[in-house]
Scaffold this motif. Sequence first.
Motif, mmCIF file in Angstrom:
data_model
loop_
_atom_site.group_PDB
_atom_site.id
_atom_site.type_symbol
_atom_site.label_atom_id
_atom_site.label_comp_id
_atom_site.label_asym_id
_atom_site.label_seq_id
_atom_site.Cartn_x
_atom_site.Cartn_y
_atom_site.Cartn_z
ATOM 1 N N PHE A 165 0.917 -1.133 0.239
ATOM 2 C CA PHE A 165 0.195 -0.047 -0.015
ATOM 3 C C PHE A 165 1.123 1.854 -0.036
ATOM 4 O O PHE A 165 0.615 2.657 -0.331
ATOM 5 C CB PHE A 165 -1.012 -0.138 1.585
ATOM 6 C CG PHE A 165 -1.842 1.352 0.975
ATOM 7 C CD1 PHE A 165 -2.699 1.474 0.525
ATOM 8 C CD2 PHE A 165 -1.360 2.166 2.103
ATOM 9 C CE1 PHE A 165 -4.127 2.379 0.595
ATOM 10 C CE2 PHE A 165 -2.792 3.411 2.142
ATOM 11 C CZ PHE A 165 -2.938 2.961 1.360
ATOM 12 N N ILE A 166 1.983 0.775 0.955
ATOM 13 C CA ILE A 166 2.502 2.315 0.726
ATOM 14 C C ILE A 166 3.801 2.512 -0.289
ATOM 15 O O ILE A 166 4.753 3.357 -0.176
ATOM 16 C CB ILE A 166 3.244 2.669 2.573
ATOM 17 C CG1 ILE A 166 4.038 1.926 2.733
ATOM 18 C CG2 ILE A 166 2.488 3.179 3.073
ATOM 19 C CD1 ILE A 166 5.134 1.694 3.620
ATOM 20 N N GLY A 167 4.160 1.346 -1.228
ATOM 21 C CA GLY A 167 5.107 1.463 -2.445
ATOM 22 C C GLY A 167 5.578 0.905 -2.061
ATOM 23 O O GLY A 167 6.838 0.571 -3.339
ATOM 24 N N VAL A 168 5.981 -0.330 -1.430
ATOM 25 C CA VAL A 168 7.348 -0.946 -0.848
ATOM 26 C C VAL A 168 7.126 -2.271 -2.039
ATOM 27 O O VAL A 168 6.262 -3.004 -1.799
ATOM 28 C CB VAL A 168 7.595 -1.566 0.249
ATOM 29 C CG1 VAL A 168 9.039 -2.461 0.591
ATOM 30 C CG2 VAL A 168 7.847 -0.258 1.494
ATOM 31 N N THR A 169 8.167 -2.437 -3.332
ATOM 32 C CA THR A 169 8.254 -3.865 -4.182
ATOM 33 C C THR A 169 9.116 -4.706 -3.574
ATOM 34 O O THR A 169 8.891 -5.727 -4.371
ATOM 35 C CB THR A 169 8.241 -2.749 -5.364
ATOM 36 O OG1 THR A 169 9.785 -2.394 -5.625
ATOM 37 C CG2 THR A 169 6.882 -2.209 -5.691
ATOM 38 N N ASP A 170 9.913 -4.380 -2.983
ATOM 39 C CA ASP A 170 11.836 -5.454 -2.499
ATOM 40 C C ASP A 170 11.227 -5.766 -1.834
ATOM 41 O O ASP A 170 11.461 -4.681 -0.388
ATOM 42 C CB ASP A 170 12.743 -4.117 -2.289
ATOM 43 C CG ASP A 170 13.769 -4.853 -2.591
ATOM 44 O OD1 ASP A 170 13.909 -6.383 -2.489
ATOM 45 O OD2 ASP A 170 15.082 -4.344 -2.901
ATOM 46 N N LEU A 171 10.486 -7.042 -1.139
ATOM 47 C CA LEU A 171 9.625 -7.399 0.448
ATOM 48 C C LEU A 171 9.760 -9.112 0.069
ATOM 49 O O LEU A 171 9.418 -9.532 -0.784
ATOM 50 C CB LEU A 171 8.194 -6.481 -0.196
ATOM 51 C CG LEU A 171 7.379 -7.300 1.825
ATOM 52 C CD1 LEU A 171 7.848 -6.675 2.751
ATOM 53 C CD2 LEU A 171 6.345 -6.882 0.764
ATOM 54 N N THR A 172 10.869 -9.368 0.968
ATOM 55 C CA THR A 172 11.132 -10.602 0.587
ATOM 56 C C THR A 172 10.598 -11.129 2.459
ATOM 57 O O THR A 172 11.170 -10.362 3.828
ATOM 58 C CB THR A 172 12.354 -10.729 0.893
ATOM 59 O OG1 THR A 172 13.442 -10.401 0.029
ATOM 60 C CG2 THR A 172 13.206 -12.026 1.689
ATOM 61 N N PHE A 173 10.100 -11.995 2.776
ATOM 62 C CA PHE A 173 9.801 -12.860 4.530
ATOM 63 C C PHE A 173 10.152 -14.362 4.096
ATOM 64 O O PHE A 173 10.702 -14.815 3.110
ATOM 65 C CB PHE A 173 8.480 -13.588 4.355
ATOM 66 C CG PHE A 173 7.429 -12.036 3.783
ATOM 67 C CD1 PHE A 173 6.481 -11.826 5.251
ATOM 68 C CD2 PHE A 173 7.258 -11.745 2.958
ATOM 69 C CE1 PHE A 173 6.224 -10.522 5.306
ATOM 70 C CE2 PHE A 173 6.556 -9.927 3.209
ATOM 71 C CZ PHE A 173 5.727 -9.774 3.745
ATOM 72 N N ILE A 174 11.145 -14.246 5.971
ATOM 73 C CA ILE A 174 12.010 -15.736 5.822
ATOM 74 C C ILE A 174 11.263 -16.203 6.729
ATOM 75 O O ILE A 174 10.835 -15.568 8.301
ATOM 76 C CB ILE A 174 14.165 -15.532 5.934
ATOM 77 C CG1 ILE A 174 13.623 -14.490 4.871
ATOM 78 C CG2 ILE A 174 13.943 -16.460 6.586
ATOM 79 C CD1 ILE A 174 15.567 -14.043 5.367
ATOM 80 N N ALA A 175 10.042 -16.945 6.628
ATOM 81 C CA ALA A 175 10.125 -17.658 7.204
ATOM 82 C C ALA A 175 9.698 -18.868 8.606
ATOM 83 O O ALA A 175 10.693 -19.815 7.774
ATOM 84 C CB ALA A 175 7.984 -18.574 7.533
ATOM 85 N N ALA A 176 9.774 -18.860 9.510
ATOM 86 C CA ALA A 176 10.360 -20.479 10.673
ATOM 87 C C ALA A 176 8.572 -20.476 11.120
ATOM 88 O O ALA A 176 7.876 -20.109 11.797
ATOM 89 C CB ALA A 176 10.788 -19.821 11.499
#
Length: 203
Positions: A165-176
């Motif tokens: 929504f605020i324009g962040v496109t470089d987004l990574t998730f690392i999940a445990a």
Amino acid sequence: MKLLHLDASILGAHSVSRTVSAAIAERFAHEIPDLHVVYRDLAADPLPHLSGAQLAGRAPGAENAPELQAELAASDAALDEFLSADIVVIGAPMYNFTLPTQLKAWIDRVLVAGKTFRYGASGAEGLAGGKRVVVALARGGFYGAETPQASAEHLETYLRAVFGFIGVTDLTFIAADGIAVGPEQREQALSGAVRRAEELKAA
């Protein structure tokens, strides 16, 4: 270059998300010379939740009590930290299918009209693009798209919506995932997430 590191877990040294977020921040510090890191512990030093008094206190000419002035200053500081950061690392555990209330209070400080988004004729426009956001997730069960509990996942899905929504496109998730299933699964999930954190590239 600046990195903002946030943790929201209430579990202190026992927290999986804190361990993984620390590994992520350490990786970037190793990869990027002269990286300036700002750390905020949202559990140890929580922001007050958004209130009507705070909104009214933003009105031109408002005369605010010292307590409210302090709250508004804390809000401004949180927003300034986010706006000035090139990289944001967040330790985000799932509590009752969603994010900790402390992290939600922070989000309410950075989603500000005219600062990180605006509305125009075409709808909402994000103003915080150009940042890199990496989120360390810790979830007690399994909530992937292929699992029976997928519809109960309101942590990653919410954060994707917020930052998009605020324009962040470089987004990574690392999940445990599955850390409450048992000690073996917890260790496996944690070590796998730390390994992925250590493989992150600065660019």
